[in-house]
Design a protein around this motif. Structure first.
Motif, PDB file in Angstrom:
ATOM      1  N   ARG A   1     -11.684  15.542-114.819  1.00 44.92           N
ATOM      2  CA  ARG A   1     -10.467  16.288-114.532  1.00 44.92           C
ATOM      3  C   ARG A   1      -9.587  15.455-113.609  1.00 44.92           C
ATOM      4  O   ARG A   1     -10.040  14.983-112.569  1.00 44.92           O
ATOM      5  N   THR A   2      -8.332  15.277-113.987  1.00 44.84           N
ATOM      6  CA  THR A   2      -7.358  14.591-113.138  1.00 44.84           C
ATOM      7  C   THR A   2      -6.301  15.603-112.714  1.00 44.84           C
ATOM      8  O   THR A   2      -5.680  16.252-113.558  1.00 44.84           O
ATOM      9  N   ILE A   3      -6.116  15.738-111.418  1.00 41.00           N
ATOM     10  CA  ILE A   3      -5.191  16.723-110.866  1.00 41.00           C
ATOM     11  C   ILE A   3      -4.085  16.006-110.100  1.00 41.00           C
ATOM     12  O   ILE A   3      -4.345  15.157-109.247  1.00 41.00           O
ATOM     13  N   ARG A   4      -2.853  16.336-110.446  1.00 45.50           N
ATOM     14  CA  ARG A   4      -1.694  15.818-109.721  1.00 45.50           C
ATOM     15  C   ARG A   4      -0.878  17.001-109.212  1.00 45.50           C
ATOM     16  O   ARG A   4      -0.661  17.964-109.947  1.00 45.50           O
ATOM     17  N   VAL A   5      -0.451  16.924-107.976  1.00 45.67           N
ATOM     18  CA  VAL A   5       0.263  18.036-107.344  1.00 45.67           C
ATOM     19  C   VAL A   5       1.655  17.582-106.925  1.00 45.67           C
ATOM     20  O   VAL A   5       1.809  16.528-106.297  1.00 45.67           O
ATOM     21  N   ASN A   6       2.653  18.366-107.305  1.00 46.72           N
ATOM     22  CA  ASN A   6       4.004  18.169-106.779  1.00 46.72           C
ATOM     23  C   ASN A   6       4.005  18.764-105.373  1.00 46.72           C
ATOM     24  O   ASN A   6       4.125  19.978-105.195  1.00 46.72           O
ATOM     25  N   TRP A   7       3.830  17.902-104.394  1.00 50.58           N
ATOM     26  CA  TRP A   7       3.564  18.363-103.031  1.00 50.58           C
ATOM     27  C   TRP A   7       4.710  19.196-102.464  1.00 50.58           C
ATOM     28  O   TRP A   7       4.493  20.242-101.847  1.00 50.58           O
TER      29      TRP A   7
ATOM     30  N   PHE B   1       0.558  11.765-100.527  1.00 54.17           N
ATOM     31  CA  PHE B   1       1.269  10.677-101.184  1.00 54.17           C
ATOM     32  C   PHE B   1       0.412   9.949-102.228  1.00 54.17           C
ATOM     33  O   PHE B   1       0.795   8.891-102.716  1.00 54.17           O
ATOM     34  N   SER B   2      -0.727  10.514-102.579  1.00 53.58           N
ATOM     35  CA  SER B   2      -1.559   9.892-103.610  1.00 53.58           C
ATOM     36  C   SER B   2      -1.065  10.324-104.986  1.00 53.58           C
ATOM     37  O   SER B   2      -0.480  11.398-105.139  1.00 53.58           O
TER      38      SER B   2
ATOM     39  N   PRO C   1       5.559  20.514 -95.911  1.00 54.51           N
ATOM     40  CA  PRO C   1       4.757  19.499 -96.611  1.00 54.51           C
ATOM     41  C   PRO C   1       3.816  18.724 -95.700  1.00 54.51           C
ATOM     42  O   PRO C   1       2.690  18.403 -96.086  1.00 54.51           O
ATOM     43  N   GLU C   2       4.255  18.431 -94.477  1.00 51.58           N
ATOM     44  CA  GLU C   2       3.411  17.637 -93.584  1.00 51.58           C
ATOM     45  C   GLU C   2       2.214  18.422 -93.041  1.00 51.58           C
ATOM     46  O   GLU C   2       1.238  17.837 -92.562  1.00 51.58           O
ATOM     47  N   HIS C   3       2.274  19.751 -93.121  1.00 51.35           N
ATOM     48  CA  HIS C   3       1.166  20.571 -92.632  1.00 51.35           C
ATOM     49  C   HIS C   3       0.286  21.116 -93.765  1.00 51.35           C
ATOM     50  O   HIS C   3      -0.723  21.770 -93.500  1.00 51.35           O
ATOM     51  N   LEU C   4       0.667  20.842 -94.996  1.00 55.57           N
ATOM     52  CA  LEU C   4      -0.103  21.349 -96.136  1.00 55.57           C
ATOM     53  C   LEU C   4      -1.330  20.471 -96.378  1.00 55.57           C
ATOM     54  O   LEU C   4      -1.218  19.265 -96.571  1.00 55.57           O
ATOM     55  N   LYS C   5      -2.502  21.068 -96.350  1.00 53.60           N
ATOM     56  CA  LYS C   5      -3.756  20.371 -96.608  1.00 53.60           C
ATOM     57  C   LYS C   5      -4.456  21.057 -97.784  1.00 53.60           C
ATOM     58  O   LYS C   5      -4.703  22.264 -97.744  1.00 53.60           O
ATOM     59  N   LEU C   6      -4.778  20.274 -98.813  1.00 47.16           N
ATOM     60  CA  LEU C   6      -5.371  20.844-100.019  1.00 47.16           C
ATOM     61  C   LEU C   6      -6.664  20.121-100.390  1.00 47.16           C
ATOM     62  O   LEU C   6      -6.844  18.939-100.090  1.00 47.16           O
ATOM     63  N   GLU C   7      -7.541  20.856-101.075  1.00 48.09           N
ATOM     64  CA  GLU C   7      -8.753  20.290-101.653  1.00 48.09           C
ATOM     65  C   GLU C   7      -8.876  20.774-103.089  1.00 48.09           C
ATOM     66  O   GLU C   7      -8.407  21.868-103.430  1.00 48.09           O
ATOM     67  N   ILE C   8      -9.509  19.954-103.906  1.00 45.97           N
ATOM     68  CA  ILE C   8      -9.754  20.326-105.295  1.00 45.97           C
ATOM     69  C   ILE C   8     -11.251  20.546-105.481  1.00 45.97           C
ATOM     70  O   ILE C   8     -12.070  19.785-104.958  1.00 45.97           O
TER      71      ILE C   8
END
Length: 259
Positions: free
Chosen positions: A9-15, A59-60, A26-33
């Protein structure tokens, strides 16, 4: 020796868009998959065979989760469940922002049917003049045999397809894997079962008692795919007042390759 089943699975997020929707800067948003691999017949996996959880960086370009599962651990269905979590509670969030670590903000489930311990749709070729000695049914190209009172029967043996050997061209096309013919047969089976359920006055009571792997649970699964976010009562209204739309939705669902 069991085969190794690989999934990726490849996940890309429009941050920026995600941050805007979640009302978190955006600078405080922390996500995990998180990716979970389950197996077992029924609408929900009975066994979790592997689980992975990885961080997402702003920024990945994205994150790829590669999974390898021993085939001996799988049965009937491969269930691939992907979830996007809040990795940490933001200090500067909106009142409507997720407020707990681990909150799920997006998820997706992919189910792949595997070869099980028996045919899901037994097929038999017989002369219809023998099973339908009278009436026009003897000229039908196929017949789907099932009993609506058997809602709690295991889905594997609940339906049986009979092909009319006196319609040789139909049998030949089925043997050749004719896509449109197979879709038509599947659509009729799905429509018969789903129509019988939604038109049953006790449909909701039946649904409340559905057992995994039963004909009833499969019918509910089909209906949920065809009419997402609709209640059984709403589906009944469509079947009664807009039968063409009801049938078309199930026909589309029966396209070869749709689970």
């Amino acid at each position: 020796m069991s085969a190794l089943v690989k999934a990726r699975r490849t996940i890309r997020v429009n941050w920026d868009a995600a941050a805007s929707d979640l009302r978190i800067s955006p600078e405080h948003l922390k996500l995990e998959i998180g990716v979970l691999v389950g197996t077992g017949k029924g609408r929900l996996p009975r066994l979790t065979v592997q689980r992975q959880r990885l961080p997402l960086e702003r920024f990945s370009p994205g994150v790829t989760v590669a999974l390898e599962v021993n085939g001996s651990h799988l049965a009937t269905v491969l269930d691939l469940h992907t979830e996007l979590y809040i990795a940490s509670v933001p200090d500067h969030g909106d009142l409507l922002s997720p407020s707990s670590e681990g909150a799920i903000v997006w998820d997706e489930r992919t189910r792949v049917l595997l070869e099980g311990d028996g045919p899901r749709f037994p097929v038999m070729a017989v002369p219809f003049s023998e099973i339908f000695p009278r009436g026009t049914a003897r000229r039908a190209p196929w017949h789907i045999h099932w009993t609506p009172s058997d809602w709690h029967r295991d889905f594997h043996g609940a339906l049986q397809l009979f092909l009319n050997t006196e319609r040789a061209e139909v049998v030949e096309r089925m043997q050749q894997g004719d896509t449109l013919l197979m879709q038509a047969v599947l659509a009729e089976a799905v429509t018969q079962v789903c129509s019988a359920l939604v038109l049953d006055p006790d449909a909701q009571d039946l649904a409340d008692a559905a057992e995994d792997g039963s004909l009833l649970s499969q019918a509910l699964y089909w209906l949920q795919l065809a009419f997402p976010r609709s209640t059984l009562a709403q589906m009944r209204e469509i079947a009664v007042h807009r039968p063409g739309e009801f049938g078309a939705s199930l026909l589309a669902l029966s396209e070869i390759g749709v689970p």
